[in-house]
Design a protein around this motif. Structure first.
Motif, PDB file in Angstrom:
ATOM      1  N   LEU A 245     -31.105   0.431  10.854  1.00 22.57           N
ATOM      2  CA  LEU A 245     -29.904   1.159  10.484  1.00 22.57           C
ATOM      3  C   LEU A 245     -29.728   2.389  11.362  1.00 22.57           C
ATOM      4  O   LEU A 245     -30.692   2.973  11.854  1.00 22.57           O
ATOM      5  CB  LEU A 245     -29.970   1.572   9.014  1.00 22.57           C
TER       6      LEU A 245
ATOM      7  N   TYR B 289     -28.269   1.897  -0.684  1.00 29.03           N
ATOM      8  CA  TYR B 289     -29.468   1.410   0.010  1.00 29.03           C
ATOM      9  C   TYR B 289     -30.198   2.574   0.656  1.00 29.03           C
ATOM     10  O   TYR B 289     -29.592   3.422   1.313  1.00 29.03           O
ATOM     11  CB  TYR B 289     -29.096   0.382   1.086  1.00 29.03           C
TER      12      TYR B 289
ATOM     13  N   PHE C  59     -22.710  -0.554   0.621  1.00 22.88           N
ATOM     14  CA  PHE C  59     -24.061  -0.536   1.175  1.00 22.88           C
ATOM     15  C   PHE C  59     -24.617   0.878   1.318  1.00 22.88           C
ATOM     16  O   PHE C  59     -25.714   1.179   0.814  1.00 22.88           O
ATOM     17  CB  PHE C  59     -24.089  -1.246   2.531  1.00 22.88           C
TER      18      PHE C  59
ATOM     19  N   PHE D  79     -19.043  -1.951   4.014  1.00 24.99           N
ATOM     20  CA  PHE D  79     -20.327  -1.331   4.350  1.00 24.99           C
ATOM     21  C   PHE D  79     -20.392   0.100   3.809  1.00 24.99           C
ATOM     22  O   PHE D  79     -21.409   0.522   3.257  1.00 24.99           O
ATOM     23  CB  PHE D  79     -20.502  -1.336   5.869  1.00 24.99           C
TER      24      PHE D  79
ATOM     25  N   SER E 111     -30.935  -9.129   6.811  1.00 25.83           N
ATOM     26  CA  SER E 111     -29.544  -9.576   6.736  1.00 25.83           C
ATOM     27  C   SER E 111     -29.182 -10.015   5.327  1.00 25.83           C
ATOM     28  O   SER E 111     -28.076  -9.763   4.840  1.00 25.83           O
ATOM     29  CB  SER E 111     -29.322 -10.732   7.717  1.00 25.83           C
TER      30      SER E 111
ATOM     31  N   VAL F 176     -33.238  -3.103   7.362  1.00 26.93           N
ATOM     32  CA  VAL F 176     -32.713  -3.943   6.293  1.00 26.93           C
ATOM     33  C   VAL F 176     -32.665  -5.379   6.791  1.00 26.93           C
ATOM     34  O   VAL F 176     -32.389  -5.639   7.968  1.00 26.93           O
ATOM     35  CB  VAL F 176     -31.306  -3.465   5.858  1.00 26.93           C
TER      36      VAL F 176
ATOM     37  N   MET G  94     -28.656  -6.912   3.066  1.00 22.30           N
ATOM     38  CA  MET G  94     -27.434  -6.208   3.421  1.00 22.30           C
ATOM     39  C   MET G  94     -26.196  -6.944   2.911  1.00 22.30           C
ATOM     40  O   MET G  94     -25.300  -6.345   2.308  1.00 22.30           O
ATOM     41  CB  MET G  94     -27.349  -6.034   4.940  1.00 22.30           C
TER      42      MET G  94
END
Length: 325
Positions: free
Chosen positions: A247, A196, A192, A188, A203, A201, A206
Motif C-alpha cells: 500500500l 484496513y 478500504f 477504495f 488481492s 494487502v 482488498m
C-alpha cells in the motif's frame, strides 16, 4: 501553655469546615467536569503529529517516524499511541519504498490524494480515448476466487472508441468508460482506506472490503487504475496462490523525494565544515536549494534518525556528524 494550645487549636479546621461532596452542588459539578476534561487532552504522540503537520504544508502531509522519534522520547508509548491513532481512523502507516522504515499520513489526506489521483486519471483517459496510441497491446487478465493472474496491461489498458460513430454516441461511450475506470477510486476511499490497517494487502482481502457482495466478479482490470495512481504499488509476489500488493499514498513519493534531498543537503553542509559540525542556529537559518521545507523540518528528521548528533557548548547548540561517519 493552655492559652497557647487554645490559640493553636483555633486555626485547626472544625467539622463544619470539612468539604463534603454534594451531588446537587453546581460548584462540585464544575470541579468534577474539569477533571474529566483532562482525559481529553492530546497525548505526546498526538501533539507531535500536529507539530509536524503544521510545518509540512504540502498535501499529502507525510510524517516520518524519525520526526516522531525526535519529538517523543518514549518509543514504547509512541508505538502504542500510533497504533491507537490508526484504530481510531486518524492516520495510516505506509512503508518507505527504499527502506524498512515507515511513514504516516492522515486519513483525510489519503482521501484527498485519491481524489486528486482520480482527476488525473480521468485526464489520461480522455487523452487516450481521443488520441489512441497505435498498435498498443492490451494484456488480458483473469481472476478466480480472488486470485489475480496476468501482468498489468501496457499504458492504461483503455480501448479506443470507434471513430465511425457519431459524436454524441462517442461522447456517451466516453462517459461510460470514464465512470467504469474511475469508480474504483471512490470504492477504495470509502470502503478500504477507513477499514484496513497494514503495510501490505492480498488481492482477496482488498476486493472483499471494496466489494463485499460482488468481489468474485472483479478482475485485474478493475483495480489497475489504483496501480497507475500508486495507491497500490509493485506486487510483492504470490503467497498460497494469492497475489499481494504494497500500500502507498498517491503523491507521497513527491514529498518523500523532497525530504530525502533536503536531508542530503544538510549533511553535505555539515561535511564541508572543518570539524564536521555546525551551530544549530546556522543550520536553522539556512535556505535550502533542493527542498521547499524549512531546515528545522529536516533537522528533526536527522536527529530522530540518528543521522546527526546534538550537543551543547558554551557558545551554543552544535549539530555534528556521528563519530562513526
Amino acid at each position: 501553655m493552655l492559652m497557647q494550645y487554645r490559640k493553636f487549636s483555633s486555626v485547626l479546621p472544625t467539622k463544619k469546615d470539612e468539604v463534603v461532596y454534594d451531588p446537587d452542588s453546581v460548584q462540585d459539578d464544575i470541579l468534577f467536569t474539569d477533571l474529566e476534561d483532562i482525559e481529553d487532552f492530546p497525548n505526546d504522540t498526538q501533539t507531535a503529529l500536529q507539530i509536524i503537520r503544521q510545518q509540512n504544508k504540502q498535501r499529502p502531509c507525510v510524517i516520518l517516524k524519525t520526526h516522531l522519534y525526535y519529538l517523543v522520547k518514549d518509543k514504547t508509548a509512541l508505538e502504542r499511541e500510533l497504533m491507537e491513532q490508526q484504530y481510531e481512523g486518524i492516520i495510516r502507516e505506509y512503508q518507505l519504498p527504499d527502506s524498512s522504515d515507515s511513514y504516516y499520513v492522515f486519513v483525510e489526506d489519503v482521501i484527498e490524494a485519491l481524489s486528486i489521483a482520480k482527476e488525473q486519471y480521468l485526464t489520461k483517459i480522455e487523452q487516450n480515448l481521443e488520441n489512441p496510441p497505435e498498435d498498443q497491446p492490451i494484456a488480458k487478465s483473469s481472476m478466480h476466487c480472488g486470485t489475480l493472474t496476468g501482468p498489468p496491461a501496457i499504458g492504461y489498458g483503455l480501448r479506443a472508441l470507434p471513430f465511425n460513430k457519431s459524436l454524441s454516441e462517442r461522447e456517451k461511450e466516453l462517459l461510460k468508460e470514464k465512470e467504469k475506470k474511475t469508480v474504483v477510486f471512490d470504492d477504495f476511499a470509502a470502503n478500504f482506506v477507513p477499514n484496513y490497517i497494514g503495510l501490505t494487502v492480498s488481492s482477496e482481502a482488498m476486493l472483499k472490503l471494496m466489494y463485499p457482495h460482488t468481489w468474485l466478479d472483479k478482475s485485474y482490470d478493475d483495480i489497475r487504475p489504483l496501480i497507475h495512481a500508486r495507491a497500490i504499488t509493485v506486487s510483492i509476489g504470490a503467497k498460497n496462490g494469492v497475489q499481494g500488493f504494497q500500500l502507498a499514498c498517491p503523491g507521497a513519493e513527491i514529498v518523500l523525494a523532497q525530504i530525502k534531498r533536503g536531508r542530503t543537503e544538510i549533511i553535505r553542509t555539515i561535511k564541508r565544515t572543518r570539524y564536521k559540525e555546525e551551530y544549530l542556529a546556522v543550520l536553522e537559518n539556512k535556505k535550502l536549494k533542493n527542498s521547499s521545507f524549512p531546515s528545522s523540518f529536516h533537522l528533526k528528521d536527522l536527529l530522530g534518525g540518528d543521522y546527526v548528533e546534538q550537543f551543547e557548548t558554551p557558545t551554543g547548540t552544535v549539530i555534528a556528524l556521528p563519530s562513526h561517519r
